[in-house]
Design a protein around this motif. Structure first.
Motif, PDB file in Angstrom:
ATOM      1  N   VAL A   1      13.964  34.381 113.877  1.00  0.00           N
ATOM      2  CA  VAL A   1      14.121  34.048 112.539  1.00  0.00           C
ATOM      3  C   VAL A   1      13.252  34.764 111.595  1.00  0.00           C
ATOM      4  CG1 VAL A   1      14.168  32.013 110.953  1.00  0.00           C
ATOM      5  CG2 VAL A   1      15.263  31.710 113.132  1.00  0.00           C
ATOM      6  N   ILE A   2      13.305  35.065 110.456  1.00  0.00           N
ATOM      7  CA  ILE A   2      12.614  35.709 109.623  1.00  0.00           C
ATOM      8  C   ILE A   2      12.703  34.725 108.378  1.00  0.00           C
ATOM      9  CG2 ILE A   2      11.642  37.388 107.984  1.00  0.00           C
ATOM     10  CD1 ILE A   2      12.881  39.546 110.059  1.00  0.00           C
ATOM     11  N   VAL A   3      11.492  34.386 107.809  1.00  0.00           N
ATOM     12  CA  VAL A   3      11.434  33.267 106.788  1.00  0.00           C
ATOM     13  C   VAL A   3      10.760  34.169 105.649  1.00  0.00           C
ATOM     14  CG1 VAL A   3      10.711  31.136 106.049  1.00  0.00           C
ATOM     15  CG2 VAL A   3      11.442  31.226 108.331  1.00  0.00           C
ATOM     16  N   LEU A   4      11.498  34.044 104.594  1.00  0.00           N
ATOM     17  CA  LEU A   4      10.771  34.503 103.278  1.00  0.00           C
ATOM     18  C   LEU A   4      10.089  33.639 102.277  1.00  0.00           C
ATOM     19  CD1 LEU A   4      13.693  37.027 102.236  1.00  0.00           C
ATOM     20  CD2 LEU A   4      11.647  37.628 103.785  1.00  0.00           C
ATOM     21  N   LEU A   5       8.804  33.733 102.160  1.00  0.00           N
ATOM     22  CA  LEU A   5       7.987  32.864 101.281  1.00  0.00           C
ATOM     23  C   LEU A   5       7.239  33.803 100.487  1.00  0.00           C
ATOM     24  CD1 LEU A   5       6.995  30.072 103.943  1.00  0.00           C
ATOM     25  CD2 LEU A   5       8.255  29.587 102.087  1.00  0.00           C
ATOM     26  N   LEU A   6       7.957  34.484  99.714  1.00  0.00           N
ATOM     27  CA  LEU A   6       7.413  35.445  98.886  1.00  0.00           C
ATOM     28  C   LEU A   6       6.562  34.867  97.584  1.00  0.00           C
ATOM     29  CD1 LEU A   6      10.401  38.118  98.563  1.00  0.00           C
ATOM     30  CD2 LEU A   6       8.710  37.655 100.375  1.00  0.00           C
ATOM     31  N   ALA A   7       5.338  35.050  97.615  1.00  0.00           N
ATOM     32  CA  ALA A   7       4.404  34.248  96.781  1.00  0.00           C
ATOM     33  C   ALA A   7       5.176  34.396  95.383  1.00  0.00           C
ATOM     34  CB  ALA A   7       3.086  35.325  96.697  1.00  0.00           C
ATOM     35  N   GLY A   8       5.167  33.134  94.848  1.00  0.00           N
ATOM     36  CA  GLY A   8       5.560  32.946  93.323  1.00  0.00           C
ATOM     37  C   GLY A   8       7.091  33.067  93.431  1.00  0.00           C
ATOM     38  N   HIS A   9       7.856  33.175  94.233  1.00  0.00           N
ATOM     39  CA  HIS A   9       9.032  33.348  93.898  1.00  0.00           C
ATOM     40  C   HIS A   9       9.934  32.266  94.356  1.00  0.00           C
ATOM     41  CE1 HIS A   9       7.770  37.520  93.929  1.00  0.00           C
ATOM     42  NE2 HIS A   9       9.030  38.122  94.018  1.00  0.00           N
ATOM     43  N   THR A  10      11.343  32.015  93.527  1.00  0.00           N
ATOM     44  CA  THR A  10      11.961  31.087  94.075  1.00  0.00           C
ATOM     45  C   THR A  10      12.798  31.785  95.168  1.00  0.00           C
ATOM     46  OG1 THR A  10      13.769  32.083  92.552  1.00  0.00           O
ATOM     47  CG2 THR A  10      12.388  30.577  91.515  1.00  0.00           C
ATOM     48  N   SER A  11      13.915  30.871  95.728  1.00  0.00           N
ATOM     49  CA  SER A  11      14.523  31.342  96.744  1.00  0.00           C
ATOM     50  C   SER A  11      15.631  32.452  96.425  1.00  0.00           C
ATOM     51  CB  SER A  11      15.294  30.201  97.581  1.00  0.00           C
ATOM     52  OG  SER A  11      16.109  29.379  96.631  1.00  0.00           O
ATOM     53  N   ALA A  12      16.160  32.297  95.138  1.00  0.00           N
ATOM     54  CA  ALA A  12      17.069  33.243  94.782  1.00  0.00           C
ATOM     55  C   ALA A  12      16.251  34.559  94.577  1.00  0.00           C
ATOM     56  CB  ALA A  12      17.766  32.654  93.517  1.00  0.00           C
ATOM     57  N   ALA A  13      15.232  34.578  93.826  1.00  0.00           N
ATOM     58  CA  ALA A  13      14.322  35.787  93.601  1.00  0.00           C
ATOM     59  C   ALA A  13      13.900  36.499  95.038  1.00  0.00           C
ATOM     60  CB  ALA A  13      13.120  35.385  92.815  1.00  0.00           C
ATOM     61  N   ALA A  14      13.618  35.551  95.901  1.00  0.00           N
ATOM     62  CA  ALA A  14      13.085  36.238  97.194  1.00  0.00           C
ATOM     63  C   ALA A  14      14.456  36.827  97.913  1.00  0.00           C
ATOM     64  CB  ALA A  14      12.727  34.967  98.297  1.00  0.00           C
ATOM     65  N   GLU A  15      15.556  36.133  97.650  1.00  0.00           N
ATOM     66  CA  GLU A  15      16.819  36.501  98.376  1.00  0.00           C
ATOM     67  C   GLU A  15      17.135  38.057  97.723  1.00  0.00           C
ATOM     68  OE1 GLU A  15      20.109  37.234 100.628  1.00  0.00           O
ATOM     69  OE2 GLU A  15      18.667  35.659 100.900  1.00  0.00           O
ATOM     70  N   ARG A  16      16.856  38.309  96.316  1.00  0.00           N
ATOM     71  CA  ARG A  16      17.192  39.442  95.688  1.00  0.00           C
ATOM     72  C   ARG A  16      16.210  40.518  96.273  1.00  0.00           C
ATOM     73  NH1 ARG A  16      17.903  36.176  91.241  1.00  0.00           N
ATOM     74  NH2 ARG A  16      15.710  36.401  90.487  1.00  0.00           N
ATOM     75  N   CYS A  17      14.935  40.272  96.481  1.00  0.00           N
ATOM     76  CA  CYS A  17      14.101  41.094  97.054  1.00  0.00           C
ATOM     77  C   CYS A  17      14.599  41.867  98.270  1.00  0.00           C
ATOM     78  CB  CYS A  17      12.738  40.515  96.881  1.00  0.00           C
ATOM     79  SG  CYS A  17      11.842  40.452  95.370  1.00  0.00           S
ATOM     80  N   TRP A  18      15.014  40.648  99.221  1.00  0.00           N
ATOM     81  CA  TRP A  18      15.476  41.136 100.592  1.00  0.00           C
ATOM     82  C   TRP A  18      16.916  41.946 100.425  1.00  0.00           C
ATOM     83  CZ3 TRP A  18      13.828  41.509 105.191  1.00  0.00           C
ATOM     84  CH2 TRP A  18      14.645  41.737 106.183  1.00  0.00           C
ATOM     85  N   GLN A  19      17.792  41.645  99.415  1.00  0.00           N
ATOM     86  CA  GLN A  19      19.059  42.352  99.328  1.00  0.00           C
ATOM     87  C   GLN A  19      18.656  43.790  98.911  1.00  0.00           C
ATOM     88  OE1 GLN A  19      21.746  41.490 100.835  1.00  0.00           O
ATOM     89  NE2 GLN A  19      21.071  39.442 101.161  1.00  0.00           N
ATOM     90  N   THR A  20      17.750  44.111  98.247  1.00  0.00           N
ATOM     91  CA  THR A  20      17.346  45.386  97.620  1.00  0.00           C
ATOM     92  C   THR A  20      16.309  46.136  98.407  1.00  0.00           C
ATOM     93  OG1 THR A  20      15.833  44.375  96.152  1.00  0.00           O
ATOM     94  CG2 THR A  20      18.138  44.860  95.274  1.00  0.00           C
ATOM     95  N   ALA A  21      15.676  45.568  99.483  1.00  0.00           N
ATOM     96  CA  ALA A  21      14.652  46.210 100.110  1.00  0.00           C
ATOM     97  C   ALA A  21      14.991  47.267 100.985  1.00  0.00           C
ATOM     98  CB  ALA A  21      14.025  45.050 101.087  1.00  0.00           C
ATOM     99  N   ASN A  22      13.983  48.268 101.097  1.00  0.00           N
ATOM    100  CA  ASN A  22      14.613  49.519 101.801  1.00  0.00           C
ATOM    101  C   ASN A  22      13.812  49.597 103.098  1.00  0.00           C
ATOM    102  OD1 ASN A  22      15.345  52.119 102.281  1.00  0.00           O
ATOM    103  ND2 ASN A  22      13.421  53.012 101.412  1.00  0.00           N
ATOM    104  N   LEU A  23      14.734  48.770 103.939  1.00  0.00           N
ATOM    105  CA  LEU A  23      14.323  48.780 105.522  1.00  0.00           C
ATOM    106  C   LEU A  23      14.383  49.943 106.273  1.00  0.00           C
ATOM    107  CD1 LEU A  23      15.968  45.048 106.047  1.00  0.00           C
ATOM    108  CD2 LEU A  23      13.557  45.702 105.020  1.00  0.00           C
ATOM    109  N   PRO A  24      13.443  50.135 106.920  1.00  0.00           N
ATOM    110  CA  PRO A  24      13.668  51.373 107.969  1.00  0.00           C
ATOM    111  C   PRO A  24      14.631  51.157 109.287  1.00  0.00           C
ATOM    112  CG  PRO A  24      11.255  50.063 108.645  1.00  0.00           C
ATOM    113  CD  PRO A  24      12.049  49.401 107.347  1.00  0.00           C
TER     114      PRO A  24
END
Length: 296
Positions: A221-244
């Motif tokens: 499991v990966i848990v996104l607890l992105l500093a200062g972000h709501t769950s929706a904002a963190a989800e958007r960051c994940w969806q647009t992340a440029n993963l290797p």
């Protein structure tokens, strides 16, 4: 009693104690409960200009920290004018918040009988301790004990639900570009929720980690607890992340077990809402068992 809170956790604790009407001033970072803080005077403000790009913001933060400068300015005149009976600040050397020393330097300009209380939250025990420090300072210790009992009972229920259950391997991330592992509270949240935080350190700061290290850890499991972000904002960051490429082979990503949580209660320092985070994550890690225990 007239209270000025210079930390978000103190503001939330006061409101949870049912004493919101005693607040006469807060810091610029106090944003919850919104209906309480929206009309209160702000006695601190950010030293970082608004409207910066992410790169400009990173540069501004790094520059001030490198120079040993605070990330805020204290409006001393406004604080003194409020004539508070109680000022709540913090011990830790956090450049984003007014410190105990900042406030004590104004002692001669404050009412003679004013009280300055300093918090030092670094783990759950400190949270309970500081709830009681505030409750006793305002003269309602029984409300503090009740709040602590409620938080501890909720956490005990989660622990009971997860007793004997296998602990999934978890990596909690506090930032994505670059990835930063969890430190302090975030790692403890994972543990209390029934997971095994594999890369974070409960006794240390968040540190950068490579995707190669993430792949080697093979988290379930990966848990996104992105500093200062709501769950929706963190989800958007994940969806647009440029993963290797190697990231796609991580079990948590391959099996779509990447969960975004609202990390705002962890911003600056945790509030009583941190128990909500534990419960939410526990439901994601052990959904069937926790549902049976809590909602049967």
């Amino acid at each position: 009693m007239r209270i000025v809170s210079l930390t978000p956790p103190a503001t939330e604790i006061i409101c949870r104690l049912g004493l919101a009407d005693l607040l006469v001033g807060v810091s610029h970072l106090c944003d919850f409960p919104a209906e309480v803080v929206v009309g209160l005077p702000r006695v601190t403000r950010s030293a970082i200009p608004t409207g910066l790009t992410v790169a400009e913001l990173d540069w501004a933060l790094a520059t001030r920290l490198r120079r040993g400068e605070n990330l805020f300015t204290l409006d001393e005149a406004a604080l003194v004018a409020l004539a508070p009976d109680l000022i709540i600040t913090q011990d830790l050397c956090d450049p984003g918040l007014a410190s105990f020393d900042n406030v004590c330097s104004l002692r001669q300009r404050l009412p003679a009988d004013s009280q300055i209380v300093s918090l030092a939250m670094s783990d759950f025990d400190d949270l309970y301790h500081d709830v009681m420090v505030i409750a006793e300072a305002v003269g309602y210790p029984e409300r503090g004990r009740r709040l602590c009992d409620q938080m501890q009972a909720r956490l005990a229920r989660v622990q009971m639900a997860n007793t004997g259950r296998p602990r999934p391997k978890v990596v909690a991330l506090e930032w994505l570009d670059p990835p930063f592992t969890a430190g302090h509270w975030a790692a403890e949240i994972v543990r209390k929720a029934g997971g095994n935080e594999f890369l974070g350190r409960a006794d240390g700061h968040s540190v950068p980690v490579s995707w190669k290290q993430m792949y080697a850890a093979q988290p379930d499991v990966i848990v996104l607890l992105l500093a200062g972000h709501t769950s929706a904002a963190a989800e958007r960051c994940w969806q647009t992340a440029n993963l290797p490429r190697e990231a796609r082979a991580i079990p948590a990503i391959r099996e779509q077990r990447v969960y975004a949580l609202d990390a705002r209660p962890l911003s600056i320092r945790p509030t009583p809402r941190i128990v909500d985070l534990v419960e939410r994550l526990a439901m994601l890690l052990h959904p069937t068992r926790l549902t049976e225990m809590c909602y049967a």
